[in-house]
Design an enzyme around this catalytic site. Structure first.
Site, PDB file in Angstrom:
ATOM      1  N   ALA A   1       3.965   1.579  -0.986  1.00  0.00           N
ATOM      2  CA  ALA A   1       4.654   1.740  -2.280  1.00  0.00           C
ATOM      3  C   ALA A   1       3.700   2.336  -3.308  1.00  0.00           C
ATOM      4  CB  ALA A   1       5.178   0.388  -2.763  1.00  0.00           C
TER       5      ALA A   1
ATOM      6  N   ILE B   1      -9.154   8.758   8.170  1.00  0.00           N
ATOM      7  CA  ILE B   1     -10.447   9.371   7.825  1.00  0.00           C
ATOM      8  C   ILE B   1     -11.553   8.337   8.022  1.00  0.00           C
ATOM      9  CG2 ILE B   1     -11.703  10.637   6.020  1.00  0.00           C
ATOM     10  CD1 ILE B   1      -9.011  11.984   6.873  1.00  0.00           C
TER      11      ILE B   1
ATOM     12  N   TYR C   1       0.852  -1.204   0.000  1.00  0.00           N
ATOM     13  CA  TYR C   1       0.000   0.000   0.000  1.00  0.00           C
ATOM     14  C   TYR C   1       0.886   1.251   0.000  1.00  0.00           C
ATOM     15  CZ  TYR C   1      -3.693   3.255   1.533  1.00  0.00           C
ATOM     16  OH  TYR C   1      -4.580   4.306   1.643  1.00  0.00           O
TER      17      TYR C   1
HETATM   18  P1  NAP Z   1     -13.556   3.457   0.730  1.00  0.00           P
HETATM   19  O1  NAP Z   1     -14.587   3.980   1.643  1.00  0.00           O
HETATM   20  O2  NAP Z   1     -13.133   2.038   0.831  1.00  0.00           O
HETATM   21  O3  NAP Z   1     -14.006   3.778  -0.787  1.00  0.00           O
HETATM   22  C1  NAP Z   1     -13.206   3.333  -1.846  1.00  0.00           C
HETATM   23  C2  NAP Z   1     -13.849   3.721  -3.153  1.00  0.00           C
HETATM   24  O4  NAP Z   1     -13.044   3.216  -4.228  1.00  0.00           O
HETATM   25  C3  NAP Z   1     -15.231   3.117  -3.335  1.00  0.00           C
HETATM   26  O5  NAP Z   1     -16.049   4.067  -3.995  1.00  0.00           O
HETATM   27  C4  NAP Z   1     -14.975   1.915  -4.235  1.00  0.00           C
HETATM   28  O6  NAP Z   1     -16.097   1.658  -5.042  1.00  0.00           O
HETATM   29  C5  NAP Z   1     -13.829   2.422  -5.101  1.00  0.00           C
HETATM   30  N1  NAP Z   1     -13.024   1.340  -5.637  1.00  0.00           N
HETATM   31  C6  NAP Z   1     -12.262   0.452  -4.972  1.00  0.00           C
HETATM   32  N2  NAP Z   1     -11.663  -0.388  -5.819  1.00  0.00           N
HETATM   33  C7  NAP Z   1     -12.039  -0.021  -7.065  1.00  0.00           C
HETATM   34  C8  NAP Z   1     -11.761  -0.497  -8.375  1.00  0.00           C
HETATM   35  N3  NAP Z   1     -10.929  -1.533  -8.593  1.00  0.00           N
HETATM   36  N4  NAP Z   1     -12.343   0.118  -9.441  1.00  0.00           N
HETATM   37  C9  NAP Z   1     -13.178   1.162  -9.249  1.00  0.00           C
HETATM   38  N5  NAP Z   1     -13.487   1.668  -8.034  1.00  0.00           N
HETATM   39  C10 NAP Z   1     -12.922   1.071  -6.964  1.00  0.00           C
HETATM   40  O7  NAP Z   1     -12.213   4.301   0.856  1.00  0.00           O
HETATM   41  P2  NAP Z   1     -11.890   5.807   1.285  1.00  0.00           P
HETATM   42  O8  NAP Z   1     -11.396   5.748   2.678  1.00  0.00           O
HETATM   43  O9  NAP Z   1     -12.963   6.741   0.891  1.00  0.00           O
HETATM   44  O10 NAP Z   1     -10.601   6.037   0.368  1.00  0.00           O
HETATM   45  C11 NAP Z   1     -10.550   6.883  -0.758  1.00  0.00           C
HETATM   46  C12 NAP Z   1      -9.088   7.115  -1.077  1.00  0.00           C
HETATM   47  O11 NAP Z   1      -8.450   7.732   0.041  1.00  0.00           O
HETATM   48  C13 NAP Z   1      -8.307   5.830  -1.350  1.00  0.00           C
HETATM   49  O12 NAP Z   1      -7.408   6.035  -2.418  1.00  0.00           O
HETATM   50  C14 NAP Z   1      -7.542   5.607  -0.047  1.00  0.00           C
HETATM   51  O13 NAP Z   1      -6.360   4.865  -0.236  1.00  0.00           O
HETATM   52  C15 NAP Z   1      -7.275   7.026   0.381  1.00  0.00           C
HETATM   53  N6  NAP Z   1      -7.002   7.175   1.812  1.00  0.00           N
HETATM   54  C16 NAP Z   1      -7.960   6.890   2.759  1.00  0.00           C
HETATM   55  C17 NAP Z   1      -7.639   7.047   4.106  1.00  0.00           C
HETATM   56  C18 NAP Z   1      -8.627   6.758   5.196  1.00  0.00           C
HETATM   57  O14 NAP Z   1      -8.245   6.824   6.388  1.00  0.00           O
HETATM   58  N7  NAP Z   1      -9.879   6.450   4.912  1.00  0.00           N
HETATM   59  C19 NAP Z   1      -6.360   7.480   4.484  1.00  0.00           C
HETATM   60  C20 NAP Z   1      -5.423   7.757   3.495  1.00  0.00           C
HETATM   61  C21 NAP Z   1      -5.755   7.616   2.169  1.00  0.00           C
HETATM   62  P3  NAP Z   1     -16.866   0.234  -5.155  1.00  0.00           P
HETATM   63  O15 NAP Z   1     -16.362  -0.661  -4.064  1.00  0.00           O
HETATM   64  O16 NAP Z   1     -18.314   0.628  -5.004  1.00  0.00           O
HETATM   65  O17 NAP Z   1     -16.502  -0.235  -6.524  1.00  0.00           O
END
Ligand code: NAP
Length: 252
Positions: free
Chosen positions: A162, A193, A160
Site C-alpha cells: 500500500a 536488489i 508495504y
Molecule cells: P536498505 O539497504 O535497508 O537502506 C534503507 C535506507 O533508508 C538506509 O540508508 C536507511 O538509513 C534509510 N532509512 C530507513 N528508515 C529511515 C528513516 N525512518 N529515516 C531516515 N532514513 C531511513 O534498503 P534498500 O534496499 O537500499 O532500499 C532503498 C529503497 O528501495 C527503499 O525505499 C525500498 O523500499 C526500495 N526497494 C528496495 C528493493 C530491494 O530489493 N532492495 C526492492 C524494491 C524497492 P539508516 O538505517 O542508516 O537510518
C-alpha cells in the site's frame, strides 16, 4: 562515436536513505558526475565513510544530515539548510524506506503507521519542500523509489505494498502539478536488489524471489542507481509521470 558523460556540476542532489543500499550507490554515481550532495539517514555515523568516499571522488564536501524522514519538521528544516548552504535544489531522490512483513490479521498498529509514515507520508513531505526550492529556478527532477510490490502486491506485504502503490499515486499527481514549472516527477519500481533489505527475508523467500526473476539473478544497487541518474539528467528531459521497473524481467 561520441561519448556521453553525465555532468551534474553546480547541481544539488538531495538523497534520503543514503547510508547504504540503493541510496549509497546513487550517491557514489552522482559523486562521479561532480554533483553537490545532500546525504541523509538517521545517524551521522552511518554516513561518515560515504562522506570520505564522496570527497575522494569529486573533491566536493557533501552536506550530511541525520534525521528521521517521518519527522515532518526535520524535513522542513533540512530544506532550510539546503537553501542556506547551496541556494538551490535540482534533484530529490526519495529513497529511504522500510520493509516489515506481516500477514493480514497480524499487522500491528505501530507497524502499520510506521511503514505508511516512512514510506509514503515522508515522500510527500519531501516533495512539498523540494518542489518549493525547485520552483525558484523553474527546473527540477524528483525521483521516488517505489517497488514492484506497489504494482503487483505480495503475500505478507499489504502495508508495504500500500505504501509503495501510494508512492506511485503521489508521483503521478505531483507530475501533473509540477510539469508547468518544468519539474519532472518519476518513480522507479525496483524488483529484487542486493541490499540489506533484500537480505533480511528468510532463505526460502529469498530463493522464491530469485526464481521469479527472468534474468536469473538479483539486481545490483548500481543498476538502480543508473536509472536514478538517467531520470535526474537532461537525457530524460521529456520524461515525467512514469514508473520505470528495474527488475530483471520479473514483471514480464
Ligand atoms: P536498505 O539497504 O535497508 O537502506 C534503507 C535506507 O533508508 C538506509 O540508508 C536507511 O538509513 C534509510 N532509512 C530507513 N528508515 C529511515 C528513516 N525512518 N529515516 C531516515 N532514513 C531511513 O534498503 P534498500 O534496499 O537500499 O532500499 C532503498 C529503497 O528501495 C527503499 O525505499 C525500498 O523500499 C526500495 N526497494 C528496495 C528493493 C530491494 O530489493 N532492495 C526492492 C524494491 C524497492 P539508516 O538505517 O542508516 O537510518
Amino acid at each position: 562515436m561520441s561519448m556521453i558523460k553525465l555532468d551534474f556540476s553546480e547541481q544539488v542532489i538531495w538523497i534520503t536513505g543514503a547510508s547504504r543500499g540503493i541510496g549509497r550507490a546513487a550517491a557514489l554515481l552522482f559523486a562521479q558526475a561532480n554533483a553537490n550532495l545532500v546525504l541523509c539517514s538517521r545517524s551521522i555515523e552511518s554516513l561518515t565513510q560515504l562522506r570520505e568516499e564522496v570527497l575522494a571522488i569529486s573533491g566536493l564536501e557533501p552536506l550530511c544530515l541525520a534525521y528521521d524522514v517521518a519527522d515532518l519538521k526535520a524535513v522542513k528544516s533540512t530544506g532550510q539548510q539546503i537553501l542556506a548552504k547551496f541556494k538551490r535544489l535540482d534533484v530529490l531522490v526519495n529513497n529511504a524506506g522500510i520493509l516489515q512483513d506481516a500477514l493480514l490479521g497480524m499487522i500491528s498498529e505501530p507497524q502499520l503507521f510506521q511503514t505508511l509514515n516512512v514510506n509514503l507520508a515522508a515522500v510527500i513531505e519531501h516533495m512539498q519542500i523540494a518542489s518549493r526550492l525547485m520552483q525558484r529556478h523553474k527546473k527540477g527532477s524528483i525521483i521516488n523509489v517505489s517497488s514492484i510490490i506497489g504494482r503487483v502486491g505480495n503475500v505478507g506485504q499489504v502495508v508495504y505494498g500500500a505504501s509503495k502503490a501510494g508512492v506511485i499515486g503521489a508521483t503521478l499527481s505531483a507530475a501533473k502539478e509540477l510539469a508547468p514549472s518544468n519539474i519532472r516527477v518519476n518513480a522507479i519500481a525496483p524488483g529484487f536488489i542486493d541490499t540489506e533489505m533484500a537480505r533480511s527475508i528468510s532463505p526460502e523467500k529469498f530463493q522464491e524471489r530469485l526464481n521469479s526473476i527472468k534474468m536469473g539473478r538479483i539486481g545490483d544497487p548500481q543498476e538502480v542507481a543508473g536509472v536514478v541518474l538517467f531520470l535526474a539528467s537532461s537525457l530524460s528531459s521529456y520524461v515525467t509521470g512514469q514508473v520505470i521497473g528495474v527488475d530483471g524481467g520479473m514483471l514480464i
